[in-house]
Design a protein around this motif. Structure first.
Motif, PDB file in Angstrom:
ATOM      1  N   PHE A  94       1.647   7.839 -10.353  1.00 21.74           N
ATOM      2  CA  PHE A  94       1.910   6.769  -9.390  1.00 21.74           C
ATOM      3  C   PHE A  94       0.672   5.901  -9.176  1.00 21.74           C
ATOM      4  N   VAL A  95      -0.453   6.508  -8.840  1.00 20.75           N
ATOM      5  CA  VAL A  95      -1.629   5.708  -8.494  1.00 20.75           C
ATOM      6  C   VAL A  95      -2.203   5.016  -9.722  1.00 20.75           C
ATOM      7  N   PRO A 123      -8.303  -2.558  -6.110  1.00 17.44           N
ATOM      8  CA  PRO A 123      -6.936  -2.115  -6.389  1.00 17.44           C
ATOM      9  C   PRO A 123      -6.451  -1.011  -5.462  1.00 17.44           C
ATOM     10  N   GLY A 124      -7.304  -0.535  -4.560  1.00 13.01           N
ATOM     11  CA  GLY A 124      -6.850   0.411  -3.547  1.00 13.01           C
ATOM     12  C   GLY A 124      -6.390   1.734  -4.107  1.00 13.01           C
ATOM     13  N   GLY A 136      -3.378   3.949  -2.590  1.00 16.79           N
ATOM     14  CA  GLY A 136      -2.506   4.296  -3.698  1.00 16.79           C
ATOM     15  C   GLY A 136      -2.373   5.795  -3.875  1.00 16.79           C
ATOM     16  N   ALA A 137      -3.480   6.519  -3.699  1.00 12.50           N
ATOM     17  CA  ALA A 137      -3.439   7.974  -3.837  1.00 12.50           C
ATOM     18  C   ALA A 137      -2.522   8.594  -2.799  1.00 12.50           C
ATOM     19  N   GLY A 138      -2.577   8.091  -1.564  1.00 17.25           N
ATOM     20  CA  GLY A 138      -1.723   8.640  -0.519  1.00 17.25           C
ATOM     21  C   GLY A 138      -0.256   8.500  -0.856  1.00 17.25           C
ATOM     22  N   LEU A 163      -9.591   3.572  -9.727  1.00 13.07           N
ATOM     23  CA  LEU A 163      -8.959   4.809 -10.159  1.00 13.07           C
ATOM     24  C   LEU A 163      -9.958   5.866 -10.610  1.00 13.07           C
ATOM     25  N   ASP A 164     -11.026   5.451 -11.251  1.00 12.80           N
ATOM     26  CA  ASP A 164     -11.973   6.425 -11.798  1.00 12.80           C
ATOM     27  C   ASP A 164     -12.650   7.264 -10.724  1.00 12.80           C
TER      28      ASP A 164
END
Length: 476
Positions: free
Chosen positions: A50-51, A292-293, A298-300, A432-433
């Protein structure tokens, strides 16, 4: 080292042993809940999928913009593709601010040089070419509050703080007012602009943006966050200036674009008894324009959707599990408020939110420890094997759970390790990294265990009792 501070490696070891009975699939071909949670710890890929997809295919998702709309559509497609039912976008209107593309700051005297800034949400624009003024240094927002009325006429207020990393993120509440209210206080005292030391704990030249506010009757002024190393440089200038005025030229061109549409994304794992109040899992789908959050949030959203799907693997739950990906959280909890207004008459059994990054969960909290001690204890024991400690702290819920607080309902906080969260928060480094896949999986495992128990609880989650008052909810 206490159990509360178990590192992830130890948590992995604790989670490994399961009896032969629990390792077997439950009757009907469904996976046992404990097994589903343990498998998530080892190999869950849903949250990452998803993220990774959201940040790659959509990127930054400023509230009320076309980019946020694309984020909603992407999320709905993902939910449908993974089997969620009743997937929808619930639109709402909002007053929309955008950052522009000119963010310049330059010390013009006595130590001429460029400094790195970004606008704060709700900042006014400067005139084209910028404004210039003497900088007045305030070590804290309390020092700014103490400045005499009118003392900043024609001047630029600089507001500092002493934020430090903390596992529970508590220094955000200490330092955050410099951003939340500093510009409004300075404007009320006559300042022509405000610059704050960015509310963050890193030393990259990446300012942390975020919203600021102005009291009713006070006209907005230009307001910017300065990267932490540049802010520390400015403070050294004051030490070396020996009483000489420090002047700054600031140029920003944010603007308000009027009323635009945002929206909340919802989807469900429908329970066997859909007349029972659902379990509500929340996150927010928007981000600031400058990142990009991935961590925020995004992780949540990946964590809560993965947990819901893992619970579905154990069989159709008793209660419906509803995910709420709130829109426009960053700019004022617009989605949280809109959802509560639209659904206030629809009882929620319990609310949980993931909005503090992707590092490991270390503490379990509820607001029903005293009124429903049996369920609280059951949940706490179920997640202890993942290195999560029980706590007497009363849960107050995440920013997007207004509906649960408005209903005075049950809340759970699965507290994540925030030690490095404010290195990334609201900066271009929120990418993301920065996500550790092993810690992300630990989140999914804990959420799977907790949500699975809650979704199959036949009784009221929170028994009658006085609801503890919630602190002011701040965006994260």
């Amino acid at each position: 080292m206490t159990k509360t501070l178990l590192p992830l490696a130890a948590a992995l070891c604790l989670a490994a042993p399961l009896s032969a009975q629990s390792q077997a699939d439950a009757p009907g071909g469904h996976v046992d809940l404990a097994v589903a949670a343990s498998e998530a710890l080892e190999n869950d890929t849903l949250a990452w999928d998803f993220v990774e997809g959201l940040t790659t295919e959509v990127g930054p998702r400023q509230a009320g913009t076309e980019a946020e709309r694309r984020g909603r559509e992407w999320a709905m497609d993902w939910l449908r593709a993974h089997g969620f039912a009743n997937v929808a976008s619930e639109p709402f209107a909002m007053d929309t601010w955008v950052p522009g593309d000119v963010w310049k700051a330059r010390i013009t005297a006595p130590f001429a040089q460029e400094l790195i800034v970004q606008p704060l949400g709700n900042s006014a624009a400067t005139a084209e070419g910028g404004i210039e003024g003497e900088v007045v240094f305030f070590p804290s927002v309390d020092d700014l509050r103490a400045a005499p009325a009118g003392s900043l006429a024609g001047k630029i207020a600089y507001v500092s703080h002493q934020m430090r990393p903390a596992m529970d993120g508590s220094h955000y509440g200490f330092a955050g007012p410099a951003r939340w209210v500093g510009a409004g206080i300075a404007a009320s005292k006559g300042a022509v602009a405000t610059v704050i030391k960015a509310v963050g704990t890193d030393h990259h030249r990446n300012p942390h943006t975020g919203g600021t506010s102005f009291p009713e009757g006070v006209d907005p002024i230009p307001a910017a966050a300065m990267s932490v190393p540049d802010a520390e440089n400015l403070e050294r200038m004051f030490e070396r200036a020996e009483g000489r005025p420090i002047t700054l030229r600031l140029e920003l061109n944010p603007r308000r674009i009027g009323t635009t549409m945002s929206g909340n994304v919802v989807g469900e794992i429908v329970g066997r008894k859909p007349d029972l109040p659902p379990v509500l899992l929340a996150c927010h789908i928007d981000s600031w324009w400058n990142a990009p959050g991935a961590f925020d949030d995004g992780a949540g959203c990946g964590i809560i959707t993965a947990a819901a799907l893992n619970v579905a693997r154990t069989g159709t739950p008793l209660r419906t599990i509803r995910v709420l990906m709130a829109g426009a959280e960053e700019t004022g909890l617009w989605g949280s408020k809109a959802y509560s207004e639209a659904h206030i008459d629809e009882p929620i059994a319990v609310g949980l939110e993931s909005d503090f990054g992707a590092d490991r969960i270390w503490r379990f909290e509820s607001n029903f420890r005293r009124t429903n001690p049996g369920l609280h204890t059951k949940l706490a024991k179920a997640v202890a094997r993942f290195g999560v400690a029980d706590s007497a702290v009363v849960a107050t819920g995440g920013a997007d759970l207004n509906i649960v607080r408005d209903q005075e309902g049950a809340l759970i906080d699965l507290q994540q390790d925030g030690t490095r969260y404010f290195d990334l928060h609201h900066t271009p480094d929120d990418t993301l990294d920065k996500i550790d896949p092993a810690q992300l999986r630990q989140n999914v495992a804990v959420w799977t265990q907790v949500v699975g128990i809650l979704a199959n609880e036949p009784r009221a989650i929170r028994d009658a009792g006085t609801v503890p008052s919630a602190p002011a909810i701040m965006d994260r």
